[in-house]
Design a protein around this motif. Structure first.
Motif, PDB file in Angstrom:
ATOM      1  N   GLY A 214       0.687  -1.212  -0.023  1.00  0.00           N
ATOM      2  CA  GLY A 214      -0.081   0.030  -0.075  1.00  0.00           C
ATOM      3  C   GLY A 214       0.797   1.312   0.058  1.00  0.00           C
ATOM      4  N   ALA A 215       1.953   1.333   0.667  1.00  0.00           N
ATOM      5  CA  ALA A 215       2.978   2.361   0.693  1.00  0.00           C
ATOM      6  C   ALA A 215       3.518   2.704  -0.666  1.00  0.00           C
ATOM      7  CB  ALA A 215       3.800   2.203   1.880  1.00  0.00           C
ATOM      8  N   ARG A 216       3.701   1.549  -1.388  1.00  0.00           N
ATOM      9  CA  ARG A 216       4.512   1.889  -2.693  1.00  0.00           C
ATOM     10  C   ARG A 216       3.345   2.377  -3.350  1.00  0.00           C
ATOM     11  NH1 ARG A 216       7.014  -3.090  -1.645  1.00  0.00           N
ATOM     12  NH2 ARG A 216       5.394  -4.172  -2.615  1.00  0.00           N
ATOM     13  N   MET A 217       2.103   1.833  -3.446  1.00  0.00           N
ATOM     14  CA  MET A 217       0.822   2.268  -4.385  1.00  0.00           C
ATOM     15  C   MET A 217       0.812   3.682  -4.182  1.00  0.00           C
ATOM     16  SD  MET A 217      -0.944   1.970  -6.887  1.00  0.00           S
ATOM     17  CE  MET A 217      -0.719   0.115  -7.201  1.00  0.00           C
ATOM     18  N   ARG A 218       0.624   4.058  -2.812  1.00  0.00           N
ATOM     19  CA  ARG A 218       0.293   5.688  -2.427  1.00  0.00           C
ATOM     20  C   ARG A 218       1.480   6.604  -2.831  1.00  0.00           C
ATOM     21  NH1 ARG A 218      -1.537   3.104   2.297  1.00  0.00           N
ATOM     22  NH2 ARG A 218       0.429   3.453   3.372  1.00  0.00           N
ATOM     23  N   TYR A 219       2.701   6.135  -2.833  1.00  0.00           N
ATOM     24  CA  TYR A 219       3.895   6.979  -3.219  1.00  0.00           C
ATOM     25  C   TYR A 219       3.637   7.076  -4.606  1.00  0.00           C
ATOM     26  CZ  TYR A 219       8.880   7.892  -4.090  1.00  0.00           C
ATOM     27  OH  TYR A 219      10.189   8.455  -4.586  1.00  0.00           O
ATOM     28  N   ARG A 220       3.703   6.065  -5.689  1.00  0.00           N
ATOM     29  CA  ARG A 220       3.605   6.135  -6.999  1.00  0.00           C
ATOM     30  C   ARG A 220       2.199   7.022  -7.535  1.00  0.00           C
ATOM     31  NH1 ARG A 220       5.181   0.086  -7.519  1.00  0.00           N
ATOM     32  NH2 ARG A 220       7.266   0.086  -7.092  1.00  0.00           N
ATOM     33  N   SER A 221       1.202   7.047  -6.767  1.00  0.00           N
ATOM     34  CA  SER A 221      -0.088   7.599  -7.123  1.00  0.00           C
ATOM     35  C   SER A 221       0.107   8.890  -6.770  1.00  0.00           C
ATOM     36  CB  SER A 221      -1.207   6.953  -6.364  1.00  0.00           C
ATOM     37  OG  SER A 221      -1.174   7.084  -5.072  1.00  0.00           O
ATOM     38  N   ARG A 222       0.963   9.625  -6.132  1.00  0.00           N
ATOM     39  CA  ARG A 222       1.136  10.732  -5.931  1.00  0.00           C
ATOM     40  C   ARG A 222       1.428  11.822  -7.258  1.00  0.00           C
ATOM     41  NH1 ARG A 222       1.997  12.852  -1.013  1.00  0.00           N
ATOM     42  NH2 ARG A 222       3.446  14.356  -1.624  1.00  0.00           N
ATOM     43  N   ILE A 223       1.980  11.103  -8.177  1.00  0.00           N
ATOM     44  CA  ILE A 223       2.090  11.382  -9.551  1.00  0.00           C
ATOM     45  C   ILE A 223       0.860  11.055 -10.686  1.00  0.00           C
ATOM     46  CG2 ILE A 223       3.790  11.489 -11.512  1.00  0.00           C
ATOM     47  CD1 ILE A 223       5.902  10.302  -9.548  1.00  0.00           C
ATOM     48  N   SER A 224       0.212  12.114 -11.024  1.00  0.00           N
ATOM     49  CA  SER A 224      -1.114  12.165 -11.530  1.00  0.00           C
ATOM     50  C   SER A 224      -0.716  11.254 -12.922  1.00  0.00           C
ATOM     51  CB  SER A 224      -1.983  13.324 -11.898  1.00  0.00           C
ATOM     52  OG  SER A 224      -1.259  14.180 -12.388  1.00  0.00           O
ATOM     53  N   GLY A 225      -1.679  10.624 -13.604  1.00  0.00           N
ATOM     54  CA  GLY A 225      -1.837  10.015 -15.059  1.00  0.00           C
ATOM     55  C   GLY A 225      -1.478  11.268 -15.794  1.00  0.00           C
ATOM     56  N   PRO A 226      -2.387  12.217 -15.661  1.00  0.00           N
ATOM     57  CA  PRO A 226      -2.143  13.570 -16.900  1.00  0.00           C
ATOM     58  C   PRO A 226      -0.651  13.970 -16.947  1.00  0.00           C
ATOM     59  CG  PRO A 226      -4.113  13.482 -15.735  1.00  0.00           C
ATOM     60  CD  PRO A 226      -3.538  12.690 -15.145  1.00  0.00           C
ATOM     61  N   LEU A 227      -0.069  14.023 -15.870  1.00  0.00           N
ATOM     62  CA  LEU A 227       1.345  14.520 -15.727  1.00  0.00           C
ATOM     63  C   LEU A 227       2.246  13.600 -16.356  1.00  0.00           C
ATOM     64  CD1 LEU A 227       3.308  16.549 -14.894  1.00  0.00           C
ATOM     65  CD2 LEU A 227       3.584  15.698 -12.624  1.00  0.00           C
ATOM     66  N   LEU A 228       2.194  12.305 -15.835  1.00  0.00           N
ATOM     67  CA  LEU A 228       3.087  11.181 -16.686  1.00  0.00           C
ATOM     68  C   LEU A 228       2.959  11.339 -18.075  1.00  0.00           C
ATOM     69  CD1 LEU A 228       2.520   8.345 -14.228  1.00  0.00           C
ATOM     70  CD2 LEU A 228       4.546   9.711 -14.538  1.00  0.00           C
ATOM     71  N   ASP A 229       1.637  11.346 -18.540  1.00  0.00           N
ATOM     72  CA  ASP A 229       1.247  11.514 -19.996  1.00  0.00           C
ATOM     73  C   ASP A 229       1.883  12.415 -20.675  1.00  0.00           C
ATOM     74  OD1 ASP A 229      -0.099   9.914 -21.757  1.00  0.00           O
ATOM     75  OD2 ASP A 229      -1.618  11.225 -22.035  1.00  0.00           O
ATOM     76  N   ARG A 230       2.505  13.780 -20.102  1.00  0.00           N
ATOM     77  CA  ARG A 230       3.069  14.664 -20.736  1.00  0.00           C
ATOM     78  C   ARG A 230       4.461  14.419 -20.796  1.00  0.00           C
ATOM     79  NH1 ARG A 230      -1.716  16.213 -19.226  1.00  0.00           N
ATOM     80  NH2 ARG A 230      -2.809  17.982 -20.535  1.00  0.00           N
ATOM     81  N   ILE A 231       5.019  13.507 -19.935  1.00  0.00           N
ATOM     82  CA  ILE A 231       6.542  13.054 -19.938  1.00  0.00           C
ATOM     83  C   ILE A 231       6.928  11.917 -21.198  1.00  0.00           C
ATOM     84  CG2 ILE A 231       8.424  11.922 -18.662  1.00  0.00           C
ATOM     85  CD1 ILE A 231       6.956  12.980 -16.106  1.00  0.00           C
ATOM     86  N   ASP A 232       7.887  12.511 -21.722  1.00  0.00           N
ATOM     87  CA  ASP A 232       8.264  11.720 -23.057  1.00  0.00           C
ATOM     88  C   ASP A 232       9.058  10.443 -22.706  1.00  0.00           C
ATOM     89  OD1 ASP A 232       7.146  13.332 -24.632  1.00  0.00           O
ATOM     90  OD2 ASP A 232       8.723  14.692 -24.406  1.00  0.00           O
ATOM     91  N   LEU A 233      10.169  10.597 -22.208  1.00  0.00           N
ATOM     92  CA  LEU A 233      11.100   9.265 -21.897  1.00  0.00           C
ATOM     93  C   LEU A 233      11.079   8.939 -20.454  1.00  0.00           C
ATOM     94  CD1 LEU A 233      14.209  11.166 -23.853  1.00  0.00           C
ATOM     95  CD2 LEU A 233      12.545   9.252 -24.685  1.00  0.00           C
ATOM     96  N   PHE A 234      10.935   7.565 -20.317  1.00  0.00           N
ATOM     97  CA  PHE A 234      11.122   7.263 -18.884  1.00  0.00           C
ATOM     98  C   PHE A 234      12.516   5.999 -18.960  1.00  0.00           C
ATOM     99  CE2 PHE A 234       6.711   8.368 -19.350  1.00  0.00           C
ATOM    100  CZ  PHE A 234       6.428   8.712 -18.251  1.00  0.00           C
ATOM    101  N   VAL A 235      13.385   6.457 -17.998  1.00  0.00           N
ATOM    102  CA  VAL A 235      14.384   5.617 -18.097  1.00  0.00           C
ATOM    103  C   VAL A 235      14.647   5.165 -16.511  1.00  0.00           C
ATOM    104  CG1 VAL A 235      16.265   7.540 -17.755  1.00  0.00           C
ATOM    105  CG2 VAL A 235      16.871   5.205 -18.828  1.00  0.00           C
ATOM    106  N   ASN A 236      15.001   3.673 -16.367  1.00  0.00           N
ATOM    107  CA  ASN A 236      15.378   3.047 -14.979  1.00  0.00           C
ATOM    108  C   ASN A 236      16.998   3.153 -14.908  1.00  0.00           C
ATOM    109  OD1 ASN A 236      13.000   2.235 -13.513  1.00  0.00           O
ATOM    110  ND2 ASN A 236      12.563   1.258 -15.791  1.00  0.00           N
ATOM    111  N   LEU A 237      17.464   3.504 -13.819  1.00  0.00           N
ATOM    112  CA  LEU A 237      18.964   3.559 -13.593  1.00  0.00           C
ATOM    113  C   LEU A 237      19.180   2.513 -12.499  1.00  0.00           C
ATOM    114  CD1 LEU A 237      18.208   6.692 -14.413  1.00  0.00           C
ATOM    115  CD2 LEU A 237      20.378   7.125 -13.464  1.00  0.00           C
TER     116      LEU A 237
END
Length: 377
Positions: free
Chosen positions: A251-274
């Motif tokens: 639940g803590a992981r889900m709440r942490y990630r859900s703080r970033i809304s879908g519409p904002l993520l939709d405006r980001i072009d590149l996602f990269v895991n380090l």
């Protein structure tokens, strides 16, 4: 005084022949053509200038010399970054296409180190860009009376308010998104920002400007910036990283990630895991490619990309076929398809081509968000 440069610009546009500014503002105001700029230390100096008919020579600046004196040297350099080849490539592709970028990884992976080196691989400011950028900082009272010759890099703290991020107040002034105009806005620990503050970014990311309305009128601030953000995969920072066991509840992981809304993520072009860096990578004496080399390649690729856009080069048939297959298999939205296409075109230009190939589309698809974020967008 704040706003000397935009005041000089407005006076020149209004057909005024001269303007008097404090000595400290003379350099920034004198870059404006078509108007004489007279510096004064006190009101008595202004009276004397008027009495003598402004017979003293106005302030003059050599814009080329200003840019030369602000030449990059001793700045943060990409050669200091060890490993993270995929993240370095994503950063370079973002620089070519002016794409927004989100880096995800454990603490110490190099996310902040990479982000802070991005301005030094971007093409230098042009004179019109420098004047526009300096004007914004002048209104905010942040410049020191000189022309800004380097792209701004703004890194607000995650406790920044909505007004601090986008501007506002009783007498509205520019916020972080406008202070980053023509440069980079870096949001470290993205998930720690207030969701309401992050949602304020949607308008400037889409429109590249921001309108603030008050009873006295409406103000429009430019906000054409590159967004670079960084975050941990979870509150403890180690979920699925292989560094150590994650201590966060589901639940803590889900709440942490859900703080970033879908519409904002939709405006980001590149996602990269380090990934975490191995000991051999951390202790290697081999330096990476310097920023100067990357900057030269970015400038060349931008020219190629502009040529491709002008001639609508598009993509090879095999590239379109792969994109169609991916759209069906991954259930990509129309906006996601457009994003993948734009990124593939940027990758092609980066590699010296004006039309995207199948391998360009394949790489562009790698920069889509992972499953943990896809569920939010």
């Amino acid at each position: 005084v704040p706003g000397a440069l935009p005041a000089a610009l407005a006076a020149a546009r209004a057909g005024r022949r001269r303007i008097v500014v404090p000595h400290e503002n003379a350099t920034e105001a004198a870059v404006v053509t078509g108007i004489d700029v007279h510096p004064a230390a006190a009101l008595s100096d202004v009276i004397e200038l008027e009495r003598r008919g402004y017979d003293t020579p106005p302030a003059r600046v050599n814009a080329d010399r200003l840019f030369a004196s602000g030449a990059r040297g001793g700045r943060l350099d990409l050669r200091d970054v060890r490993g993270q080849l995929m993240a370095r490539r994503a950063l370079e592709i973002a620089a070519v296409g002016r794409h927004h970028l989100l880096m995800i990884g454990p603490p110490g992976a190099g996310k902040t180190m990479l982000a802070r080196r991005l301005p030094n691989v971007l093409p230098p400011l042009t004179l019109p860009e420098a004047i526009e950028t300096t004007s914004i900082h002048s209104i905010a009272g942040l410049n020191r009376g000189a022309l800004m010759t380097e792209r701004p890099f703004r890194a607000p703290h995650h406790t920044t308010s909505g007004a601090g991020m986008v501007g506002g107040g009783a007498n509205p002034g520019p916020g972080e998104v406008s202070l980053a105009h023509n440069g980079v806005l870096f949001l470290d620990e993205l998930a720690e920002f207030s969701p309401s503050v992050l949602n304020h970014l949607r308008e400037p990311l889409e429109d590249r400007f921001l309108t603030i309305s008050r009873a006295a009128g409406r103000l429009r601030f430019p906000a054409d910036f590159m967004l670079v953000a960084a975050m941990n995969p979870c509150p403890c920072g180690y979920d699925a990283t292989g560094v150590r066991e994650c201590t966060c509840a589901d639940g803590a992981r889900m709440r942490y990630r859900s703080r970033i809304s879908g519409p904002l993520l939709d405006r980001i072009d590149l996602f990269v895991n380090l990934p975490r860096l191995e000991f051999a990578e951390l202790t290697s004496r081999a330096s990476g490619e310097p920023s100067a080399s990357v900057r030269s390649r970015v400038a060349t690729a931008r020219t190629t990309l502009e040529r491709a856009r002008r001639h609508s080069s598009g993509a090879h048939p095999d590239a379109r076929m792969l994109l169609a297959e991916a759209a069906d298999r991954l259930a990509l939205s129309a906006r996601a398809v457009r994003r993948v296409t734009r990124i593939a075109m940027t990758i092609a230009a980066h590699d010296g081509r004006t039309a995207a190939r199948r391998e360009d589309v394949a790489e562009a698809l790698q920069y889509r968000p992972g499953a943990e974020l896809t569920t939010l967008s």
